[in-house]
Design a protein around this motif. Structure first.
Motif, PDB file in Angstrom:
ATOM      1  N   ILE A   5      12.244  -2.274 -10.140  1.00 50.81           N
ATOM      2  CA  ILE A   5      12.373  -0.886  -9.672  1.00 50.81           C
ATOM      3  C   ILE A   5      13.115  -0.870  -8.329  1.00 50.81           C
ATOM      4  O   ILE A   5      12.806  -0.066  -7.451  1.00 50.81           O
ATOM      5  N   TYR A   6      14.078  -1.733  -8.177  1.00 52.09           N
ATOM      6  CA  TYR A   6      14.720  -1.960  -6.875  1.00 52.09           C
ATOM      7  C   TYR A   6      15.258  -0.666  -6.264  1.00 52.09           C
ATOM      8  O   TYR A   6      15.127  -0.447  -5.056  1.00 52.09           O
ATOM      9  N   GLU A   7      15.859   0.206  -7.067  1.00 49.07           N
ATOM     10  CA  GLU A   7      16.487   1.416  -6.534  1.00 49.07           C
ATOM     11  C   GLU A   7      15.474   2.348  -5.887  1.00 49.07           C
ATOM     12  O   GLU A   7      15.794   3.080  -4.953  1.00 49.07           O
ATOM     13  N   PHE A   8      14.244   2.362  -6.387  1.00 51.80           N
ATOM     14  CA  PHE A   8      13.228   3.236  -5.806  1.00 51.80           C
ATOM     15  C   PHE A   8      11.993   2.450  -5.377  1.00 51.80           C
ATOM     16  O   PHE A   8      10.866   2.960  -5.413  1.00 51.80           O
ATOM     17  N   ARG A   9      12.217   1.211  -4.963  1.00 56.24           N
ATOM     18  CA  ARG A   9      11.110   0.414  -4.422  1.00 56.24           C
ATOM     19  C   ARG A   9      10.539   1.110  -3.194  1.00 56.24           C
ATOM     20  O   ARG A   9      11.282   1.746  -2.440  1.00 56.24           O
ATOM     21  N   PRO A  10       9.238   1.013  -2.968  1.00 56.90           N
ATOM     22  CA  PRO A  10       8.611   1.759  -1.865  1.00 56.90           C
ATOM     23  C   PRO A  10       8.997   1.222  -0.495  1.00 56.90           C
ATOM     24  O   PRO A  10       9.577   0.143  -0.357  1.00 56.90           O
ATOM     25  N   LEU A  11       8.637   1.988   0.518  1.00 56.01           N
ATOM     26  CA  LEU A  11       9.076   1.693   1.880  1.00 56.01           C
ATOM     27  C   LEU A  11       8.665   0.316   2.390  1.00 56.01           C
ATOM     28  O   LEU A  11       9.486  -0.363   3.008  1.00 56.01           O
TER      29      LEU A  11
ATOM     30  N   VAL B 291       0.843  -1.191   0.000  1.00 50.77           N
ATOM     31  CA  VAL B 291       0.000   0.000   0.000  1.00 50.77           C
ATOM     32  C   VAL B 291       0.881   1.246   0.000  1.00 50.77           C
ATOM     33  O   VAL B 291       1.725   1.417   0.889  1.00 50.77           O
ATOM     34  N   ILE B 292       0.708   2.093  -0.991  1.00 51.37           N
ATOM     35  CA  ILE B 292       1.439   3.360  -1.068  1.00 51.37           C
ATOM     36  C   ILE B 292       0.435   4.471  -1.335  1.00 51.37           C
ATOM     37  O   ILE B 292      -0.712   4.206  -1.722  1.00 51.37           O
ATOM     38  N   ASN B 293       0.861   5.713  -1.140  1.00 52.91           N
ATOM     39  CA  ASN B 293      -0.054   6.823  -1.429  1.00 52.91           C
ATOM     40  C   ASN B 293       0.131   7.303  -2.863  1.00 52.91           C
ATOM     41  O   ASN B 293       1.027   6.860  -3.582  1.00 52.91           O
ATOM     42  N   LYS B 294      -0.735   8.228  -3.277  1.00 51.96           N
ATOM     43  CA  LYS B 294      -0.722   8.674  -4.676  1.00 51.96           C
ATOM     44  C   LYS B 294       0.568   9.391  -5.028  1.00 51.96           C
ATOM     45  O   LYS B 294       1.055   9.291  -6.170  1.00 51.96           O
ATOM     46  N   MET B 295       1.133  10.135  -4.075  1.00 54.22           N
ATOM     47  CA  MET B 295       2.386  10.818  -4.340  1.00 54.22           C
ATOM     48  C   MET B 295       3.497   9.810  -4.633  1.00 54.22           C
ATOM     49  O   MET B 295       4.256   9.970  -5.598  1.00 54.22           O
ATOM     50  N   GLU B 296       3.581   8.765  -3.824  1.00 54.87           N
ATOM     51  CA  GLU B 296       4.597   7.742  -4.042  1.00 54.87           C
ATOM     52  C   GLU B 296       4.400   7.053  -5.390  1.00 54.87           C
ATOM     53  O   GLU B 296       5.361   6.775  -6.110  1.00 54.87           O
ATOM     54  N   ALA B 297       3.146   6.781  -5.728  1.00 56.66           N
ATOM     55  CA  ALA B 297       2.862   6.137  -7.015  1.00 56.66           C
ATOM     56  C   ALA B 297       3.303   7.026  -8.174  1.00 56.66           C
ATOM     57  O   ALA B 297       3.889   6.556  -9.156  1.00 56.66           O
ATOM     58  N   ARG B 298       3.039   8.328  -8.056  1.00 58.81           N
ATOM     59  CA  ARG B 298       3.433   9.256  -9.113  1.00 58.81           C
ATOM     60  C   ARG B 298       4.953   9.342  -9.230  1.00 58.81           C
ATOM     61  O   ARG B 298       5.503   9.400 -10.336  1.00 58.81           O
ATOM     62  N   LEU B 299       5.642   9.346  -8.097  1.00 64.56           N
ATOM     63  CA  LEU B 299       7.100   9.428  -8.121  1.00 64.56           C
ATOM     64  C   LEU B 299       7.722   8.173  -8.728  1.00 64.56           C
ATOM     65  O   LEU B 299       8.723   8.248  -9.439  1.00 64.56           O
ATOM     66  N   ILE B 300       7.137   7.011  -8.449  1.00 67.78           N
ATOM     67  CA  ILE B 300       7.608   5.769  -9.074  1.00 67.78           C
ATOM     68  C   ILE B 300       7.383   5.831 -10.579  1.00 67.78           C
ATOM     69  O   ILE B 300       8.259   5.461 -11.377  1.00 67.78           O
ATOM     70  N   LYS B 301       6.213   6.319 -10.969  1.00 71.90           N
ATOM     71  CA  LYS B 301       5.904   6.459 -12.400  1.00 71.90           C
ATOM     72  C   LYS B 301       6.911   7.391 -13.078  1.00 71.90           C
ATOM     73  O   LYS B 301       7.422   7.096 -14.171  1.00 71.90           O
TER      74      LYS B 301
END
Length: 214
Positions: free
Chosen positions: A164-170, A88-98
């Motif tokens: 996406i290992y380098e920027f995988r979420p928390l 579970v991530i928030n929309k900001m995190e999803a946008r940053l991954i994108k």
């Protein structure tokens, strides 16, 4: 005698972390300060850079706790049992991954597009069904999701590696196994694993501070 820690030994190690390790809040604060002092990049770039750097600090904090309690992860490259948990991530995190994916080299972006297209073709029906689970209110949500064996969209199923290992979420950084790796293979929700998700408070607090200033 097994070389792996037992569940009770893991609990003792957790208590060692609580008594021996002092979280380094200044690591999080320093990133915010550096971003605010940098007048050469846009606000969007500051947020994107802070996102990646704060995630790295989370990993560094976990390494510090492991050193304090003399813990060594048994997770290995190609071991991907945790990549079947709901993240579970928030929309900001999803946008940053994108946005991070958009900045990949063309060949990798092409691979990602092909990979994700194939993923949704293969698992579309299961995704729609599992999307109905209430991840917030249902106490059994993680169990229900995990037992369906749906891989993360960013897991390369041929190599069992994160794309996406380098920027995988928390959540991906904070779930660790220190005992026999077979507990992950043999159990849907292994009790022996450790979650450092409490670090989300420090990570998100720093990000919120940056956003408020900007």
């Amino acid at each position: 005698m097994s070389k792996f820690l037992t569940y009770d030994e893991i609990l003792v190690k957790c208590e060692e972390i609580n008594t021996k390790y002092q979280m380094k809040q200044e690591r999080f604060d320093k990133i915010v300060d550096c971003m605010l002092d940098n007048e050469e990049i846009s606000a969007d770039d500051k947020i994107a850079k802070a996102f990646v750097q704060l995630l790295q600090v989370v990993s560094e904090e976990i390494s510090g706790m492991e050193s304090a309690a003399d813990l060594m992860p048994t997770c290995q490259m190609g071991c991907a049992f945790c990549c079947y948990f709901p993240i579970v991530i928030n929309k900001m995190e999803a946008r940053l991954i994108k946005n991070a994916i958009h900045k990949m080299p063309d060949d990798k972006k092409h691979f990602m597009k092909k990979h994700l297209d194939q993923y949704y073709q293969t698992f579309g029906e299961k995704i729609n069904r599992l999307s109905a689970i209430d991840m917030i209110s249902d106490p059994d949500a993680k169990y229900k999701y995990k037992k369906e064996n749906l891989p993360c969209p960013f897991l390369n199923l041929e190599t069992n590696a994160c794309t996406i290992y380098e920027f995988r979420p928390l959540p991906c950084r904070t779930y660790v196994n220190y005992t026999d790796p077979r507990v992950c293979a043999d159990n849907i929700m292994p009790k022996e694993t450790i979650s450092y998700e409490f670090l989300y408070q420090e990570y998100m607090g720093a990000m919120n501070e940056l956003l408020q200033y900007l």
